[in-house]
Motif scaffolding. Structure first.
Motif, PDB file in Angstrom:
ATOM      1  N   ASP A  48       0.847  -1.187   0.000  1.00  0.00           N
ATOM      2  CA  ASP A  48       0.000   0.000   0.000  1.00  0.00           C
ATOM      3  C   ASP A  48       0.883   1.239   0.000  1.00  0.00           C
ATOM      4  OD1 ASP A  48      -2.358  -1.459   0.074  1.00  0.00           O
ATOM      5  OD2 ASP A  48      -2.346  -1.556   2.264  1.00  0.00           O
ATOM      6  N   ARG A  49       0.392   2.292  -0.598  1.00  0.00           N
ATOM      7  CA  ARG A  49       1.126   3.559  -0.637  1.00  0.00           C
ATOM      8  C   ARG A  49       0.914   4.306   0.679  1.00  0.00           C
ATOM      9  NH1 ARG A  49       2.420   1.427  -4.981  1.00  0.00           N
ATOM     10  NH2 ARG A  49       2.327   2.400  -7.015  1.00  0.00           N
ATOM     11  N   GLU A  85       3.273   9.207  -0.215  1.00  0.00           N
ATOM     12  CA  GLU A  85       3.372   8.736  -1.600  1.00  0.00           C
ATOM     13  C   GLU A  85       2.106   9.076  -2.384  1.00  0.00           C
ATOM     14  OE1 GLU A  85       6.395   4.977  -0.936  1.00  0.00           O
ATOM     15  OE2 GLU A  85       4.250   4.683  -0.611  1.00  0.00           O
ATOM     16  N   GLN A  86       0.951   8.928  -1.758  1.00  0.00           N
ATOM     17  CA  GLN A  86      -0.300   9.275  -2.425  1.00  0.00           C
ATOM     18  C   GLN A  86      -0.336  10.772  -2.760  1.00  0.00           C
ATOM     19  OE1 GLN A  86      -3.603   7.890  -0.006  1.00  0.00           O
ATOM     20  NE2 GLN A  86      -2.588   5.936   0.317  1.00  0.00           N
ATOM     21  N   ILE A  98       0.615   7.825   2.901  1.00  0.00           N
ATOM     22  CA  ILE A  98      -0.072   9.087   2.613  1.00  0.00           C
ATOM     23  C   ILE A  98       0.861  10.009   1.831  1.00  0.00           C
ATOM     24  CG2 ILE A  98      -1.041  11.176   3.665  1.00  0.00           C
ATOM     25  CD1 ILE A  98      -2.021   9.331   5.960  1.00  0.00           C
ATOM     26  N   GLU A 132       2.066  11.493  -5.671  1.00  0.00           N
ATOM     27  CA  GLU A 132       1.475  11.093  -6.951  1.00  0.00           C
ATOM     28  C   GLU A 132       0.392  12.088  -7.375  1.00  0.00           C
ATOM     29  OE1 GLU A 132       0.181   7.035  -6.519  1.00  0.00           O
ATOM     30  OE2 GLU A 132       2.238   6.313  -6.280  1.00  0.00           O
ATOM     31  N   SER A 133      -0.407  12.568  -6.425  1.00  0.00           N
ATOM     32  CA  SER A 133      -1.444  13.563  -6.731  1.00  0.00           C
ATOM     33  C   SER A 133      -0.824  14.876  -7.210  1.00  0.00           C
ATOM     34  CB  SER A 133      -2.315  13.831  -5.507  1.00  0.00           C
ATOM     35  OG  SER A 133      -3.054  12.690  -5.175  1.00  0.00           O
TER      36      SER A 133
END
Length: 69
Positions: free
Chosen positions: A3-4, A8-9, A6, A12-13
């Protein structure tokens, strides 16, 4: 696949919002950066870190918050 985090998320965003090409580098037996991004024609390796509060950090933040009120 893991899982990524927070961080990393959010990274990416951010790349998506700024139209930056972003590719996750698969984890292997040796240490590697997390991502490869492309800025114009330059490829850049990126390591994303997330710092989480420990109990002492949380206590200090509560004290600081109280002093700011």
């Amino acid at each position: 696949m893991t899982d990524r985090t927070i961080s990393e998320q959010l990274f990416e965003s951010l790349c998506s919002a700024k139209a930056v090409s972003c590719r996750r580098i698969p984890a292997g037996p040796s240490k590697t950066p997390d991502y490869e991004i492309v800025l114009d024609v330059q490829r850049v390796a990126v390591e994303v870190k997330q710092l989480d509060e420990n109990d002492e950090d949380k206590r200090l933040n509560r004290v600081l918050d109280q002093r700011l009120m």
